[in-house]
Design an enzyme around this catalytic site. Structure first.
Site, PDB file in Angstrom:
ATOM      1  N   GLU A  90       0.995  -1.171  -0.011  1.00 31.24           N
ATOM      2  CA  GLU A  90       0.037   0.070   0.094  1.00 31.24           C
ATOM      3  C   GLU A  90       0.700   1.309   0.142  1.00 31.24           C
ATOM      4  OE1 GLU A  90      -4.073  -1.275   2.012  1.00 31.24           O
ATOM      5  OE2 GLU A  90      -2.632  -1.087   3.347  1.00 31.24           O
ATOM      6  N   CYS A 117       2.166  -2.921  15.653  1.00 27.25           N
ATOM      7  CA  CYS A 117       1.823  -2.741  14.131  1.00 27.25           C
ATOM      8  C   CYS A 117       1.351  -3.732  13.379  1.00 27.25           C
ATOM      9  CB  CYS A 117       3.481  -2.360  13.631  1.00 27.25           C
ATOM     10  SG  CYS A 117       3.588  -2.001  12.013  1.00 27.25           S
ATOM     11  N   SER A 195      12.133   6.536   7.999  1.00 31.85           N
ATOM     12  CA  SER A 195      11.670   6.251   9.224  1.00 31.85           C
ATOM     13  C   SER A 195      12.310   4.867   9.660  1.00 31.85           C
ATOM     14  CB  SER A 195      10.048   6.086   9.396  1.00 31.85           C
ATOM     15  OG  SER A 195       9.776   5.812  10.525  1.00 31.85           O
ATOM     16  N   HIS A 219       8.718   5.375  20.796  1.00 36.72           N
ATOM     17  CA  HIS A 219       7.722   4.589  21.388  1.00 36.72           C
ATOM     18  C   HIS A 219       7.770   4.285  22.773  1.00 36.72           C
ATOM     19  CE1 HIS A 219       6.453   4.728  17.310  1.00 36.72           C
ATOM     20  NE2 HIS A 219       6.830   3.705  16.851  1.00 36.72           N
TER      21      HIS A 219
HETATM   22  N1  SAH Z   1       9.410   0.246  10.048  1.00 35.20           N
HETATM   23  C1  SAH Z   1       9.662   1.833  10.070  1.00 35.20           C
HETATM   24  C2  SAH Z   1       8.480   2.531   9.134  1.00 35.20           C
HETATM   25  C3  SAH Z   1       7.183   2.137   8.957  1.00 35.20           C
HETATM   26  S1  SAH Z   1       6.173   2.160  10.559  1.00 35.20           S
HETATM   27  C4  SAH Z   1       9.278   2.200  11.504  1.00 35.20           C
HETATM   28  O1  SAH Z   1       9.110   1.473  12.523  1.00 35.20           O
HETATM   29  O2  SAH Z   1       9.649   3.491  11.996  1.00 35.20           O
HETATM   30  C5  SAH Z   1       5.730   4.093  10.337  1.00 35.20           C
HETATM   31  C6  SAH Z   1       5.376   4.580  11.755  1.00 35.20           C
HETATM   32  O3  SAH Z   1       3.931   4.114  12.209  1.00 35.20           O
HETATM   33  C7  SAH Z   1       6.386   4.067  12.813  1.00 35.20           C
HETATM   34  O4  SAH Z   1       6.648   5.096  13.801  1.00 35.20           O
HETATM   35  C8  SAH Z   1       5.653   3.174  13.607  1.00 35.20           C
HETATM   36  O5  SAH Z   1       5.826   2.688  14.608  1.00 35.20           O
HETATM   37  C9  SAH Z   1       3.911   3.549  13.304  1.00 35.20           C
HETATM   38  N2  SAH Z   1       2.836   2.579  13.680  1.00 35.20           N
HETATM   39  C10 SAH Z   1       2.915   1.255  13.735  1.00 35.20           C
HETATM   40  N3  SAH Z   1       1.610   0.792  13.748  1.00 35.20           N
HETATM   41  C11 SAH Z   1       1.077   1.667  14.316  1.00 35.20           C
HETATM   42  C12 SAH Z   1      -0.222   1.900  14.941  1.00 35.20           C
HETATM   43  N4  SAH Z   1      -1.086   0.874  14.886  1.00 35.20           N
HETATM   44  N5  SAH Z   1      -0.713   2.986  15.109  1.00 35.20           N
HETATM   45  C13 SAH Z   1      -0.061   4.425  15.010  1.00 35.20           C
HETATM   46  N6  SAH Z   1       1.349   4.127  14.511  1.00 35.20           N
HETATM   47  C14 SAH Z   1       1.722   2.838  14.112  1.00 35.20           C
HETATM   48 FE1  SF4 Z   2       5.577  -2.241  11.905  1.00 40.71          FE
HETATM   49 FE2  SF4 Z   2       7.975  -0.520  11.675  1.00 40.71          FE
HETATM   50 FE3  SF4 Z   2       7.810  -2.408  13.501  1.00 40.71          FE
HETATM   51 FE4  SF4 Z   2       8.098  -2.780  11.248  1.00 40.71          FE
HETATM   52  S1  SF4 Z   2       9.596  -1.857  12.407  1.00 40.71           S
HETATM   53  S2  SF4 Z   2       6.718  -4.079  12.649  1.00 40.71           S
HETATM   54  S3  SF4 Z   2       6.980  -1.606   9.994  1.00 40.71           S
HETATM   55  S4  SF4 Z   2       6.434  -0.587  13.371  1.00 40.71           S
END
Ligand code: SAH
Ligand code: SF4
Length: 357
Positions: A90, A117, A195, A219
């Protein structure tokens, strides 16, 4: 057939040399492919006919194919793209008054298994190729009506879709180079954000090979909590991560790190967590992006009340740290942060989820 979307300028130039073509032609072609969103060699009339014929025989321009397109009531668009008939990914476009941001995916699934996530819960299937990563920009640009003469609709890119960009380092960097290249999309380094969940060695490599703006998914204010919700913390704990951020800043196009901080009700959203956080980041020039948890089916977490989100922000602000609460965009089409699920051939025994809004 060679998919030319896999080539950044240096690779395209090397390929051109191998077929006896001059380097400036590679620049011409890059411009047509990317800025012009063109996939038809015949239409590239500024390119010599002989070269066009040669390219037609051996190469193509093959972006991922659009399976579905959704438009939110707030103007956010989401595309579900087929990458290999087994995986779909996506991409989300978020229009704002003075910019247009594309949120791109870098992997089909993700191996890092963060507890909150949706992508992580699907497990990991494979890295996306450079063509599949830059192809998201290509597809979105074209769907949004790009031509070489148009004003650019996509001004910013965030690698915050599915997957961990730095775990797919080489393909991500090639795609970044095409985004930044004047003959590619010509985006500013300050407007392209990687990110990461905090892969320290790769953060260092990125600072050397292709520094861009950096967002780090923090986080949690301490290792105890972070270990529980982000398994990667056991390998790269917070103290090392803070040092890696400081080091990155020596080479970064921006003078701060963006810390993403998801607020999970009762887990990391209390006043004492905010206080502890201040101490953790005190030596790192940073801004905070607070993301109230976006729920998805079968997740054990809850979104905090609005008051605790505001309280958390105020504690950071009072200390002089810029902290903004991320607006949820595209909620009605499941395009918000952490909700991107796409469709990944499930190789895990975790609950499989296929989410199309
Ligand atoms: N893997 C990378 C980039 C993709 S995730 C990373 O983790 O940074 C992009 C952002 O969305 C990250 O900060 C992730 O922690 C956040 N994210 C993941 N799941 C989420 C959720 N359910 N609600 C809000 N943010 C979320
Ligand atoms: Fe999701 Fe980023 Fe964690 Fe991978 S690293 S599981 S994409 S929040």
């Amino acid at each position: 057939m060679i998919n030319l979307l896999n080539f950044d300028l240096s690779k395209l130039t090397a390929y051109f040399q191998s077929i006896g073509e001059r380097p400036f032609r590679a620049k011409q072609l890059m411009r047509q492919i990317h800025l012009g969103a063109c996939d038809d060699f015949d239409a590239m009339t500024d390119i010599a006919k002989s070269l066009r014929l040669k390219l037609q025989e051996n190469c193509d321009i093959r972006p991922p194919e659009i399976i579905q397109e959704h438009t939110s009531t707030d103007g956010t668009k989401k595309w579900l793209l087929n990458v290999d008939n087994q995986n779909a990914i996506e991409t989300v476009f978020i229009p704002e008054e003075n910019r247009g941001t594309l949120c791109v995916s870098t992997q089909a699934g993700c191996a890092l298994d963060c507890a909150f996530c949706s992508t992580g819960k699907q497990g990991f299937n494979r890295n996306l190729t450079t063509a599949e990563i830059i192809g998201q920009l290509w597809v979105a640009n074209r769907a949004l009506g790009a031509t070489p003469k148009n004003e650019r609709v996509i001004s910013n890119v965030v690698m915050m879709g599915m997957g961990e960009p730095l775990a797919n380092f080489d393909n991500t960097v090639s795609a970044l180079k095409i985004m930044l290249d004047d003959y590619g999309y010509g985006l500013s380094r300050r407007r392209v954000t990687v990110s990461t969940s905090g892969l320290i060695p790769q953060m260092e490599r990125l600072s050397q090979e292709c520094p861009t703006a950096l967002a780090v998914s923090l986080h949690a204010p301490n290792d105890d909590i972070r270990n529980k919700i982000m398994p990667i913390n056991q390998k790269y704990p917070l103290k090392d991560l803070m040092n890696a951020c400081l080091k990155y800043l020596q080479f970064a196009p921006r003078d701060f790190i963006t810390f993403e901080y998801i607020l999970l009700n009762g887990v990391n959203d209390e006043a004492r967590h905010a206080q502890e956080l201040l101490d953790l980041v005190k030596s790192v020039p940073c801004k905070f992006n607070l993301i109230p948890f976006n729920p998805f089916p079968n997740s054990p977490f809850r979104q905090p009340e609005r008051e605790s989100v505001l309280r958390f922000r105020d504690i950071l602000n009072d200390f002089g740290i810029v902290a903004t609460i991320r607006k949820t965009r595209g909620d009605d089409i499941a395009a918000a942060c952490g909700q991107l699920a796409g469709q990944v051939k499930d190789k895990t025994r975790r609950t499989h989820k296929f989410q199309v809004a």
